[in-house]
Motif scaffolding. Structure first.
Motif, mmCIF file in Angstrom:
data_model
loop_
_atom_site.group_PDB
_atom_site.id
_atom_site.type_symbol
_atom_site.label_atom_id
_atom_site.label_comp_id
_atom_site.label_asym_id
_atom_site.label_seq_id
_atom_site.Cartn_x
_atom_site.Cartn_y
_atom_site.Cartn_z
ATOM 1 N N PRO A 55 0.331 13.494 -38.745
ATOM 2 C CA PRO A 55 0.121 14.160 -40.323
ATOM 3 C C PRO A 55 0.773 12.869 -42.192
ATOM 4 O O PRO A 55 0.301 13.818 -42.505
ATOM 5 C CB PRO A 55 1.231 14.991 -39.844
ATOM 6 C CG PRO A 55 1.867 14.829 -38.582
ATOM 7 C CD PRO A 55 1.430 13.984 -38.090
ATOM 8 N N ALA A 56 1.818 12.646 -40.836
ATOM 9 C CA ALA A 56 1.747 11.563 -42.339
ATOM 10 C C ALA A 56 1.228 10.662 -43.029
ATOM 11 O O ALA A 56 0.423 11.453 -44.171
ATOM 12 C CB ALA A 56 3.476 10.546 -42.561
ATOM 13 N N THR A 59 -2.038 13.547 -44.596
ATOM 14 C CA THR A 59 -1.015 13.732 -45.592
ATOM 15 C C THR A 59 -1.340 13.056 -47.131
ATOM 16 O O THR A 59 -2.047 13.157 -48.370
ATOM 17 C CB THR A 59 -0.337 14.088 -45.965
ATOM 18 O OG1 THR A 59 0.097 15.625 -44.422
ATOM 19 C CG2 THR A 59 0.545 15.520 -47.065
ATOM 20 N N SER A 60 -1.120 11.410 -46.705
ATOM 21 C CA SER A 60 -1.495 10.523 -47.469
ATOM 22 C C SER A 60 -3.284 10.348 -47.842
ATOM 23 O O SER A 60 -3.623 10.360 -49.387
ATOM 24 C CB SER A 60 -0.697 9.629 -46.817
ATOM 25 O OG SER A 60 -1.225 8.469 -48.699
ATOM 26 N N PRO A 67 2.068 19.330 -46.245
ATOM 27 C CA PRO A 67 2.559 18.330 -45.572
ATOM 28 C C PRO A 67 2.408 19.779 -44.119
ATOM 29 O O PRO A 67 1.651 18.869 -43.138
ATOM 30 C CB PRO A 67 3.461 17.364 -45.582
ATOM 31 C CG PRO A 67 3.287 16.867 -47.655
ATOM 32 C CD PRO A 67 2.955 18.630 -47.666
ATOM 33 N N VAL A 70 -1.075 20.102 -42.819
ATOM 34 C CA VAL A 70 -1.275 19.120 -42.181
ATOM 35 C C VAL A 70 -0.926 19.122 -40.401
ATOM 36 O O VAL A 70 -1.302 19.042 -39.595
ATOM 37 C CB VAL A 70 -1.177 17.824 -43.182
ATOM 38 C CG1 VAL A 70 -1.277 17.126 -41.998
ATOM 39 C CG2 VAL A 70 -2.440 18.149 -44.377
ATOM 40 N N ALA A 71 0.888 18.966 -40.897
ATOM 41 C CA ALA A 71 1.380 19.512 -39.440
ATOM 42 C C ALA A 71 1.213 20.304 -38.659
ATOM 43 O O ALA A 71 1.235 19.967 -37.537
ATOM 44 C CB ALA A 71 2.659 19.533 -39.797
ATOM 45 N N TRP A 193 -0.507 25.173 -49.832
ATOM 46 C CA TRP A 193 1.640 25.609 -50.509
ATOM 47 C C TRP A 193 1.683 26.673 -51.043
ATOM 48 O O TRP A 193 1.288 27.501 -50.840
ATOM 49 C CB TRP A 193 1.069 25.183 -51.678
ATOM 50 C CG TRP A 193 0.322 23.740 -52.086
ATOM 51 C CD1 TRP A 193 -1.397 23.586 -52.294
ATOM 52 C CD2 TRP A 193 0.784 22.205 -51.927
ATOM 53 N NE1 TRP A 193 -1.273 21.426 -51.974
ATOM 54 C CE2 TRP A 193 0.489 21.252 -52.082
ATOM 55 C CE3 TRP A 193 2.391 21.853 -51.283
ATOM 56 C CZ2 TRP A 193 -0.020 19.808 -51.489
ATOM 57 C CZ3 TRP A 193 3.272 20.568 -51.007
ATOM 58 C CH2 TRP A 193 1.830 19.330 -51.598
#
Length: 278
Positions: A55-56, A59-60, A67, A70-71, A193
């Motif tokens: 996920p990190a 997301t980037s 985030p 995505v996670a 969001w």
């Protein structure tokens, strides 16, 4: 915004790529390969050429997604299906979807592949990954893949431009909304969001003088927005330069196909990408 050659190419070709996000064939293929829910299919399908990313990193690369959203999909997706299987079924599905609304055009395929071949991928991980995907055997699959490389090349460049301007992914989205390109209802449910995150980003942009009290761009905000779009066009110049005088031929061939995809309802307008009917 300007009607630069790079922007005209994007508007003409983007709907051919965007079929992948809305066609029922794509969702069915993701389900059949074992993925659970639309968004797991979306994230796994779009990122599959990068391998089993977490996920990190995802997301980037994707920039505009929350985030937490995505996670919820990654890395779990890779426990249900391998990137290789996700990619193969996605390519098959999008070719089937395109075949319902457009006829393959060998000349357009050749021109788009030539344009995509001129792209450089410095700082563009998603475009680089898609550029390494072997060409499908069918003309429509090749058409979609070339359009995808061009799209992600421009998209990666847009991320670079927005980061250079000092904006986060959500803040960049809010400047789009503040410019009237898209509405909050067209974006927030599709980017994950929370209302609190949305409010915080609005406050940040207002404190910097980029948005007014109603969320519209101020003069300073409009200048930032314009610079981002100009930088995005400049960073997307390589395929346009490669096409040269053939750009007009690409537009002549691609615009009717993109209009057909939109008019058939396969790609809705408005949409979260802000792509218009060309």
């Amino acid at each position: 915004m300007s009607t630069s050659p790079a922007r005209r190419l994007w508007a003409a070709v983007e709907p051919l790529h965007a079929v992948v996000y809305f066609a029922p064939e794509t969702a069915s293929a993701a389900k059949d390969v074992g993925l659970r829910g639309y968004w797991m299919g979306y994230f796994a399908g779009r990122l599959a050429p990068l391998g089993p990313v977490g996920p990190a990193a995802a997301t980037s690369v994707l920039f505009g997604f929350a985030p937490a959203m995505v996670a919820r999909a990654l890395p779990d997706a890779w426990s249900f299906a391998s990137p290789r299987d996700v990619l193969a079924t996605r390519l098959e599905a999008v070719e089937a979807a395109l075949s319902r609304v457009v006829e393959p055009d060998a000349e357009l395929v050749s021109l788009l592949e030539r344009a995509a071949g001129a792209c450089r991928f410095d700082g563009r991980p998603l475009a680089a990954a898609w550029s390494a995907v072997p060409r499908p055997p069918g003309a429509l699959g090749r058409l979609w893949l070339a359009a995808t490389v061009l799209r992600e090349h421009r998209g990666d460049g847009h991320v670079l431009a927005a980061v250079h301007a000092g904006l986060t992914g959500l803040e960049t989205t809010l400047t789009h909304i503040g410019d009237g390109v898209i509405g909050r209802a067209d974006v927030q449910p599709h980017r994950g969001w929370s209302d609190a995150e949305w409010t915080e980003a609005l406050a940040s942009l207002r404190s910097r003088g980029l948005l007014d009290g109603d969320g519209r761009l101020t003069a300073e905000g409009a200048a930032v927005r314009r610079r981002i779009e100009e930088d995005t066009d400049r960073l997307a110049q390589a395929p346009v330069a490669e096409l040269g005088a053939d750009l007009d031929r690409v537009l002549e061939l691609a615009v009717p196909l993109s209009r057909a995809a939109i008019d058939a309802g396969v790609v809705p307008v408005p949409n979260p990408m802000g792509v218009p009917r060309p």
